[in-house]
Write an enzyme that holds these catalytic residues in place. Structure first.
Site, mmCIF file in Angstrom:
data_model
loop_
_atom_site.group_PDB
_atom_site.id
_atom_site.type_symbol
_atom_site.label_atom_id
_atom_site.label_comp_id
_atom_site.label_asym_id
_atom_site.label_seq_id
_atom_site.Cartn_x
_atom_site.Cartn_y
_atom_site.Cartn_z
ATOM 1 N N CYS A 202 0.880 -1.371 -0.011
ATOM 2 C CA CYS A 202 -0.040 -0.022 -0.010
ATOM 3 C C CYS A 202 0.988 1.225 -0.001
ATOM 4 C CB CYS A 202 -0.614 0.111 1.346
ATOM 5 S SG CYS A 202 -1.628 -1.323 1.640
ATOM 6 N N ARG B 71 1.574 1.027 -8.229
ATOM 7 C CA ARG B 71 1.966 -0.312 -7.637
ATOM 8 C C ARG B 71 0.525 -1.055 -7.172
ATOM 9 N NH1 ARG B 71 6.009 1.255 -3.037
ATOM 10 N NH2 ARG B 71 4.198 1.702 -2.255
ATOM 11 N N TRP C 275 -3.865 -1.820 -0.913
ATOM 12 C CA TRP C 275 -3.971 -2.919 -1.510
ATOM 13 C C TRP C 275 -4.228 -3.964 -0.684
ATOM 14 C CZ3 TRP C 275 -2.789 -4.946 -6.035
ATOM 15 C CH2 TRP C 275 -2.097 -6.381 -6.392
ATOM 16 N N ASN D 228 0.697 -0.065 6.828
ATOM 17 C CA ASN D 228 1.210 -1.075 5.741
ATOM 18 C C ASN D 228 1.759 -2.446 6.429
ATOM 19 O OD1 ASN D 228 0.568 0.450 3.631
ATOM 20 N ND2 ASN D 228 2.688 0.864 2.948
ATOM 21 N N GLY D 229 1.224 -3.688 5.914
ATOM 22 C CA GLY D 229 1.942 -4.908 6.594
ATOM 23 C C GLY D 229 0.868 -5.685 7.283
ATOM 24 N N GLU E 69 9.132 -23.216 -16.915
ATOM 25 C CA GLU E 69 9.047 -21.571 -16.602
ATOM 26 C C GLU E 69 10.282 -20.968 -16.964
ATOM 27 O OE1 GLU E 69 6.779 -19.849 -15.648
ATOM 28 O OE2 GLU E 69 8.091 -18.006 -14.834
ATOM 29 N N LYS F 294 9.982 -17.623 -19.292
ATOM 30 C CA LYS F 294 10.326 -16.338 -19.102
ATOM 31 C C LYS F 294 11.392 -15.813 -20.119
ATOM 32 C CE LYS F 294 8.437 -14.895 -16.157
ATOM 33 N NZ LYS F 294 7.305 -15.918 -16.417
ATOM 34 N N GLU G 285 9.308 -14.757 -23.191
ATOM 35 C CA GLU G 285 8.149 -13.580 -23.584
ATOM 36 C C GLU G 285 9.017 -12.300 -23.199
ATOM 37 O OE1 GLU G 285 5.458 -13.624 -20.212
ATOM 38 O OE2 GLU G 285 6.775 -14.596 -18.926
ATOM 39 N N HIS H 36 14.122 -38.693 -26.462
ATOM 40 C CA HIS H 36 13.188 -39.185 -27.598
ATOM 41 C C HIS H 36 12.788 -37.930 -28.682
ATOM 42 C CE1 HIS H 36 12.340 -42.566 -24.745
ATOM 43 N NE2 HIS H 36 12.555 -41.698 -23.924
ATOM 44 N N LYS I 243 -0.665 -7.926 -19.017
ATOM 45 C CA LYS I 243 -0.487 -8.460 -17.620
ATOM 46 C C LYS I 243 -1.719 -9.545 -16.961
ATOM 47 C CE LYS I 243 1.657 -9.059 -13.705
ATOM 48 N NZ LYS I 243 2.669 -10.090 -13.705
#
Ligand code: AGP
Length: 607
Positions: free
Chosen positions: A2, A27, A74, A98-99, A480, A484, A487, A503, A602
């Site tokens: 936040c 953010r 957030w 925050n937290g 993955e 990465k 993309e 194979h 996104k």
């Protein structure tokens, strides 16, 4: 994370608060509010939604005053709403936070037992009550009352406090969530991040763990939680405003790669019960006695996390798991039904293919658990239960910290199910919990080796193709790593099960093909070694990710990247990190738009 902004000085504070919060907008947030001290009272204006909605309300109420605090939330606990928006006010004490306060339930129950009423389901309201309680209990100053209050709090916080009865100061406190003081001429600022106040001053004092302080027009002071004074010189920030939004990192993706140890810590926070060797998952109420089968459904990087989840849940909880892509699941007339559980894994909580799978599962009688990073997004709202990752907003399109927090969440789920089904003994659970708690520091160690990856990216970044190989729980990490690289650098890359290479893909191997081999100590290690030798025998260039102390692979590979030892179940949290950094540095050298790669969004909200 936040956004927090506070101001005390000669100027009208509201425009300063709003402008500062706008500089933190990138953010992500879902509600906003300000508290301004005016004529011995507090003008509190809050709203769900964006700062533009808050500005509309402020234009009507026009608070005047030169001391105030602002916040963009957030949501991590408690859905986005006006009553859950910060600041929270209790008897003239206003707080933004925050937290995550781990002992929030215990504190809330004690305060309610003493007759205090709550108007929200959030942590900052608890802090406001504790401070008010200390003031009513005789604390001589707001600073001392805040210090006493925080002595009862466990968890992460960045807290900023106002009090109507002492309108000349703002009190601040920090533990595990960032907070910075901006020191001006006859005025002072506080913020959760530098960009919010960089327009007014470059003289910044970053609070450290367990520090409490206050700012007035004339100056500031800091103490520790025992009340001992602290003096520290401020830093002069030389960043540009744009760089400051990335906290000095060149791209959001690099910042988010570096945020992963904290993001995993925040995702684990408050969920590991070491005494009982169990895991608490907030409102999740899965009946393991009737649970027949589990379906893990996701897309893209989240699907790779789901593939790891199959190894974790089948291996730890011994419950059958089927993994599927969202776009496939909903069109294959799946056999899911009563007694089955679908776990939807999604950073955004808005991916249309995954949401469609959730609806298909519900329609067929299954229960649904959402593992998501955005509170109250569509997929959690369509599910029976939610297990949120606390990665904070992920700005880079290429997912990094959301992925590792999904792995952490799936590990928590596996332990939770394993303990309830009896498949996981208390001793094994405690051992795994211990390894989990140690993982953020090990992640930090691997990320600290980024300079070596930077060199490898230069050495191999001109290749046209890459092959990534892994076995077992590291096979999804090979996928993955390839995703990465594809993309963000637009290079072709393929992830493959190491045992499957002979194979077919072995035909690709020659001296121009870099092959990244995940070969940590653990199940399948010897087999991966022979796959690595098959590559070397055909002149392939091998970049091996191995466990520190492994001399065997080091002698075979062209390049060796070391990771610390850990439980095989947790290896993906470490093996993925060099692959993220390799993709990042190759893309950065190629000059592609790392944070916003071509053709990508996104969140893919269309099927
Ligand atoms: C990951 O780097 C990609 N941006 C993409 O594959 C993403 O993981 C996928 O679109 C799923 O998104 P979600 O996690 O928000 O559902």
């Amino acid at each position: 994370m936040c956004g927090i902004v506070g101001y005390v000085g000669p100027r009208q504070c509201t425009p300063i608060l709003i402008e500062g919060l706008k500089r933190l907008e990138y953010r992500g947030y879902d509600s906003a509010g300000v508290a301004v001290l005016e004529g011995g009272t507090t003008r509190l204006v809050r709203t769900r939604g964006k700062l533009s909605a808050l500005e509309t309300l402020l234009a009507e109420s026009k608070p005047t005053g030169t001391v105030g605090i602002g916040h963009t939330r957030w949501a991590t606990h408690g859905r986005p709403s006006e009553e859950n928006a910060h600041p929270h006010r209790v008897n003239g004490v206003s707080v933004v936070h925050n937290g995550i306060i781990e002992n929030h339930m215990t504190l809330r129950q004690r305060l309610q037992g003493q007759g205090r009423k709550f108007s929200s389901e959030t942590d900052p309201e608890i802090v406001a009550h504790l401070i008010d309680e200390a003031l009513q209990g005789g604390a001589p100053t707001l600073l001392e009352a805040t210090r006493r209050a925080l002595g009862q709090v466990e968890g992460a916080y960045a807290i900023v406090v106002l009090w109507e009865k002492d309108p000349e100061r703002i009190v601040v406190a920090k533990n595990a969530s960032p907070l910075v003081l901006g020191l001006g001429e006859g005025e002072n600022f506080v913020a959760s991040d530098v960009p919010a106040i960089l327009a007014h001053t470059r003289s910044m004092l970053f609070l450290e763990e367990g520090e409490v302080g206050e700012i007035t027009r004339a100056g500031h002071q800091l103490i520790d939680l025992k009340g001992k004074p602290i003096t520290r010189a401020p830093k002069q920030i030389t960043w540009s405003a744009v760089m400051a939004e990335k906290a000095g990192y060149k791209h959001f993706m690099l910042k988010e790669i570096h945020e992963q140890p904290r993001a995993v810590t925040d995702t684990l926070r408050g969920r590991l019960e070491l005494e009982e060797a169990s895991v608490t998952l907030e409102d999740v109420a899965i009946n393991t006695k009737t649970l027949k089968k589990l379906y893990l459904v996701a897309c893209g990087t989240s699907w790779h996390a789901a593939l790891c989840g199959k190894f974790l849940i089948e291996g730890i909880a011994r419950i059958p798991v089927e993994v599927d892509l969202g776009s496939e699941f909903r069109y294959r007339d799946p056999l899911i039904g009563k007694g089955d559980l679908l776990v939807a894994v999604s950073q955004s909580g808005e991916t249309a293919d995954t949401l469609a799978a959730v609806r298909e599962a519900k329609q067929k009688g299954g229960k649904v658990l959402a593992i998501a990073n955005v509170v109250d997004s569509s997929i959690p709202r369509a599910s029976d239960w939610s297990l949120y990752t606390h990665a904070g907003p992920e700005i880079g399109v290429a997912s990094t910290k959301a992925f590792t927090t999904q792995l952490a969440a799936l590990t928590l789920l596996a332990i939770h199910l394993g303990r309830r089904s009896g498949a996981l003994s208390p001793e094994s659970a405690r051992q795994l919990q211990g390894e989990l708690l140690a993982i953020p520091a090990k992640m930090q160690e691997v990320i600290g080796g980024a300079a070596q990856i930077h060199v490898l990216a230069r050495r191999y970044g001109q290749a046209r193709d890459f092959l990534f190989l892994g076995r077992g729980i590291n096979y999804p990490i090979a996928l993955e790593g390839a995703l990465k690289l594809k993309e963000i650098s637009y290079l072709h890359a393929e992830g493959y099960p190491a045992g499957e290479m002979k194979h077919g893909p072995i035909a690709l191997i020659d001296e121009h093909l870099p092959v990244v081999v995940l070969a940590p100590q653990g199940p399948g290690y010897e087999k991966v070694l022979s796959n690595l030798q098959e590559v070397k025998a055909r002149e392939g260039k091998v970049i091996a990710v191995v466990t520190r102390g492994d001399a065997e692979v080091g002698a075979l590979a062209d390049e060796v990247v070391l990771i610390p030892p850990t439980s095989p179940w947790l290896q993906p949290l470490l093996t993925v990190l060099p692959l993220q950094l390799l993709a990042y540095h190759i893309a950065d050298f190629k000059g592609t738009d790392v944070d916003q790669p071509r053709n990508l969004a996104k969140s893919v909200t269309v099927e």
